[in-house]
Design a protein around this motif. Structure first.
Motif, PDB file in Angstrom:
ATOM      1  N   ARG A 154      30.377  42.642  54.095  1.00 45.42           N
ATOM      2  CA  ARG A 154      30.916  43.960  53.799  1.00 45.42           C
ATOM      3  C   ARG A 154      31.449  43.977  52.365  1.00 45.42           C
ATOM      4  O   ARG A 154      31.631  42.917  51.739  1.00 45.42           O
ATOM      5  N   VAL A 159      34.700  45.238  50.144  1.00 50.26           N
ATOM      6  CA  VAL A 159      36.102  45.627  50.282  1.00 50.26           C
ATOM      7  C   VAL A 159      36.511  46.398  49.037  1.00 50.26           C
ATOM      8  O   VAL A 159      36.264  45.958  47.906  1.00 50.26           O
ATOM      9  N   GLU A 209      40.940  50.683  56.896  1.00 51.71           N
ATOM     10  CA  GLU A 209      41.698  49.601  57.506  1.00 51.71           C
ATOM     11  C   GLU A 209      43.188  49.722  57.263  1.00 51.71           C
ATOM     12  O   GLU A 209      43.928  48.761  57.411  1.00 51.71           O
ATOM     13  N   ARG A 250      42.968  50.452  51.662  1.00 52.77           N
ATOM     14  CA  ARG A 250      41.861  49.511  51.801  1.00 52.77           C
ATOM     15  C   ARG A 250      40.732  50.127  52.612  1.00 52.77           C
ATOM     16  O   ARG A 250      40.959  50.730  53.666  1.00 52.77           O
ATOM     17  N   SER A 306      36.624  49.140  54.083  1.00 53.63           N
ATOM     18  CA  SER A 306      35.555  48.169  54.303  1.00 53.63           C
ATOM     19  C   SER A 306      34.261  48.949  54.455  1.00 53.63           C
ATOM     20  O   SER A 306      34.138  49.808  55.339  1.00 53.63           O
ATOM     21  N   TYR A 334      30.380  48.708  55.222  1.00 56.30           N
ATOM     22  CA  TYR A 334      29.309  47.908  55.796  1.00 56.30           C
ATOM     23  C   TYR A 334      27.974  48.577  55.484  1.00 56.30           C
ATOM     24  O   TYR A 334      27.800  49.777  55.692  1.00 56.30           O
ATOM     25  N   GLU A 351      32.748  40.482  50.896  1.00 57.14           N
ATOM     26  CA  GLU A 351      33.380  39.589  51.862  1.00 57.14           C
ATOM     27  C   GLU A 351      32.395  39.267  52.963  1.00 57.14           C
ATOM     28  O   GLU A 351      31.517  40.073  53.296  1.00 57.14           O
ATOM     29  N   GLY A 398      39.883  40.015  56.122  1.00 57.28           N
ATOM     30  CA  GLY A 398      40.826  41.077  55.830  1.00 57.28           C
ATOM     31  C   GLY A 398      42.177  40.810  56.416  1.00 57.28           C
ATOM     32  O   GLY A 398      42.498  39.720  56.877  1.00 57.28           O
TER      33      GLY A 398
END
Length: 640
Positions: A223, A225, A254, A258, A260, A262, A286, A291
């Protein structure tokens, strides 16, 4: 190390075997994870390795199969499912009992309780522990005899995030000191965080055997970040552009600033932010669980000796307090001492049984520089011998650790005293039967039934709550353990017999006066018969429960003696015969040629009279048959 070759479970009717030709290795100094979804065959694989389930294949623990290891608990510490133990036993009492089985001092119980953070719960009953506390106690049982290899089935189940980190630290410390750790896991992220090598199972077969770095790179979901003060706006723009371009992109918020992403790349996300003038504080690739949910920094996602290939983000490093057990569960002032940051943890010294056994391979560990690791219990010295090493001490602690025996004894005393009073009131009962409260209508007196029940519980509870499961998962059928149970059962039955007569005599004297409480003239012969009956019932219960692995079967064998065996013996003795044993006591006295000191010949004559009675003959016959059956099953299990 562990070497598993061709592990295959037996077929299940029309279904394929749960485990089919599983082979892998778990090296010393490493943590190896068996990964797979529910039903993949992880637990079955462990049971095949530990010889708890029939199948094909073989497993070597440092070059020897488990049945060739003299003291299995010294070599392999096992935790399968819940902690096996009687729910009424205390935490400390359970560990002290296992100390006798492992041949270590009782101080070891307090040491492992301090390490796992259960000092404040040492007096709690096993049945009242939560799932997380049960896992901690299971780890304490595993570490009790200082084994080289740890085999754990879902050890983190039921633990909080902080406790999981602490557990992984304990396992890592054991591996660093040269031990072998094999555990099962359902979560790929947990396996990547905790293990050095991951063996993946699917439908009973090995589909991958990879280093943790390779596993994280190829099998975990990558993923991107992003940290931005305009995270909500950026998430909406990324989703909109993905729909327009018909690309499969998932954006997960998240918390805080932040994101994420995908299915995207750093370049795509950065270009989108640049075009729309969105400030970005962080943009990185990542792999795995790196995380905030992981609870550790990115370097702790993979094994400590490796570093992830993609760029990672760094968060505050976990403190020793975060790796230690929850402070609320520990005794203040007794927190485990942790190594200083940056210290190199040395492997365990070759002392104790390692030094005494020259054929035993020495533990070797990879030198590794660690930031923080929890401390382990100190090494111990245990001589190699069949377990339990101290069977009599183990059996005494097992019998006295719960209140069942005391409750049965109290019920027997009350029932016997009331029965004696009722028999005296009705009359027509001989003095000897009156003192033991044995009506003609009952096959056995209450004391004999109680002794038989206590004897049956000696093995029945052992199989129902197998306290020695730390060794092999079942109770080792060894003669030392059988002799210890017979000795303890005989001592308990003798005590119960004399206390019962005393209580009955006192009750009769209190209610009816001295006349009914007098000792019979033939007290020696009656006492021998009484002791033989009670001890015989106790031994019959022990042996029957050991053969049939059930308390009910043990008690049924005790009741079968007066109901079924005695009539058969009585009929055989009354049948036609050419010769009889009349005059046996006189010929026995002539054979001795001289009198024994303190009138010992009288006791032999009394014992001979007991054996000549139908009840005595039936008990001797039953105990002999059960003993032969127990020895036969023991030899058969060893041959296998």
């Amino acid at each position: 190390m562990i070497q598993a070759f061709g592990l295959t479970s037996n077929p299940r009717k029309d279904l394929p075997p749960a485990v089919d030709d599983v082979s892998f290795e778990a090296h010393a100094g490493h943590v190896t994870a068996l990964l797979g979804s529910t039903g993949a065959g992880k637990t079955t694989t462990l049971r095949l390795m530990l010889e708890l389930q029939q199948g094909r294949g073989i497993t070597y623990f440092r070059g020897r199969p488990l049945h060739r290891i003299a003291h299995p608990s010294r070599e392999v510490g096992v935790l399968l499912g819940d902690v096996p133990g009687h729910p009424a036993r205390t935490v400390r009492g359970h560990l002290r009992m296992l100390c006798a089985a492992a041949g270590v001092t009782v101080r070891r119980a307090d040491e492992v309780l301090e390490v796992v953070g259960l000092v404040s719960l040492r007096d709690e009953r096993l049945g009242t522990l939560s799932r997380g506390m049960d896992r901690r106690l299971g780890l304490a049982c595993v570490l009790l005899s200082d084994p080289h290899t740890l085999v754990l089935d879902h050890p983190a189940e039921g633990l909080s995030a902080r406790e999981i980190r602490w557990l992984h630290g304990i396992l890592r410390a054991h591996a660093v000191q040269g031990g072998t750790v094999l555990l099962t896991a359902d979560d790929p992220k947990e396996a990547a965080r905790s293990a050095d090598r991951v063996v993946t199972l699917d439908q009973g077969r090995v589909v991958a055997d990879q280093d943790a770095t390779e596993f994280a790179r190829t099998r975990l979901r990558p993923r991107v970040v992003v940290r931005s003060p305009h995270a909500t706006r950026l998430a909406a723009l990324l989703a909109k552009e993905a729909r327009t371009a018909h690309r499969s992109v998932e954006v997960v918020r998240e918390g805080g600033n932040r994101l994420s992403v995908y299915g995207g790349t750093c370049a795509e996300v950065g270009e989108t932010a640049f075009r729309h003038g969105i400030l970005v504080h962080q943009l990185a690739d990542e792999i795995g669980d790196m995380g905030p949910g992981a609870g550790t920094d990115a370097e702790e996602t993979l094994p400590p000796e490796t570093s992830p290939a993609p760029p990672v983000t760094h968060e505050p490093r976990a403190t020793p307090e975060a790796l230690a057990p929850d402070a609320t569960l520990e005794d203040p002032g007794k927190a485990p001492q942790l190594p200083t940051p940056g210290a190199t943890v040395a492997p365990r010294t070759e002392s104790g049984s390692d030094a005494q056994d020259p054929d035993r391979p020495r533990r070797t560990a990879r030198p590794r520089t660690l930031d923080v690791l929890p401390s382990l219990p100190p090494p111990i010295s245990v001589r190699s011998a069949p377990s339990p090493l101290r069977p009599l001490r183990y059996e005494i602690r097992r019998a006295a650790g719960i209140g069942t025996g005391f409750l049965v004894g109290a019920v027997v005393l009350v029932t016997s005293a009331l029965t004696a009073v009722l028999l005296a009131r009705v009359g027509h009962t001989p003095q000897a039967r009156l003192l033991v409260a044995w009506p003609q209508q009952l096959p056995l007196p209450p004391a004999a039934l109680g002794a038989g029940l206590l004897g049956a519980l000696a093995f029945g509870d052992e199989f129902r709550h197998p306290a020695l499961a730390a060794d092999r998962g079942t109770v080792p059928r060894r003669l030392g353990l059988l002799v210890a149970k017979l000795v303890v059962a005989a001592a308990t039955a003798t005590t119960l017999a004399f206390v019962t007569i005393g209580c009955d005599a006192e009750m009769l004297y209190l209610v009816y006066g001295r006349e009914l409480a007098q000792v019979p003239a033939d007290w020696l012969s009656s006492s021998m018969s009484w002791l033989g009956l009670v001890i015989g019932c106790a031994w019959a219960g022990v042996l029957a429960a050991g053969v049939f692995r059930s308390t009910t079967a043990g008690l049924a064998a005790v009741l079968a003696v007066p109901v079924a065996v005695v009539p058969l013996v009585h009929k055989a003795l009354e049948g036609p015969s050419v010769r009889t044993a009349a005059g046996f006591p006189l010929r026995l006295r002539e054979l001795l040629l001289m009198q024994w000191p303190f009138g010992g010949e009288r006791y032999m004559v009394a014992a001979a009279r007991v054996l000549a009675q139908p009840v005595g003959s039936a008990l001797v016959l039953s105990v002999t048959v059960l003993l032969c059956a127990y020895l036969l099953t023991t030899l058969r299990s060893r041959v296998r």
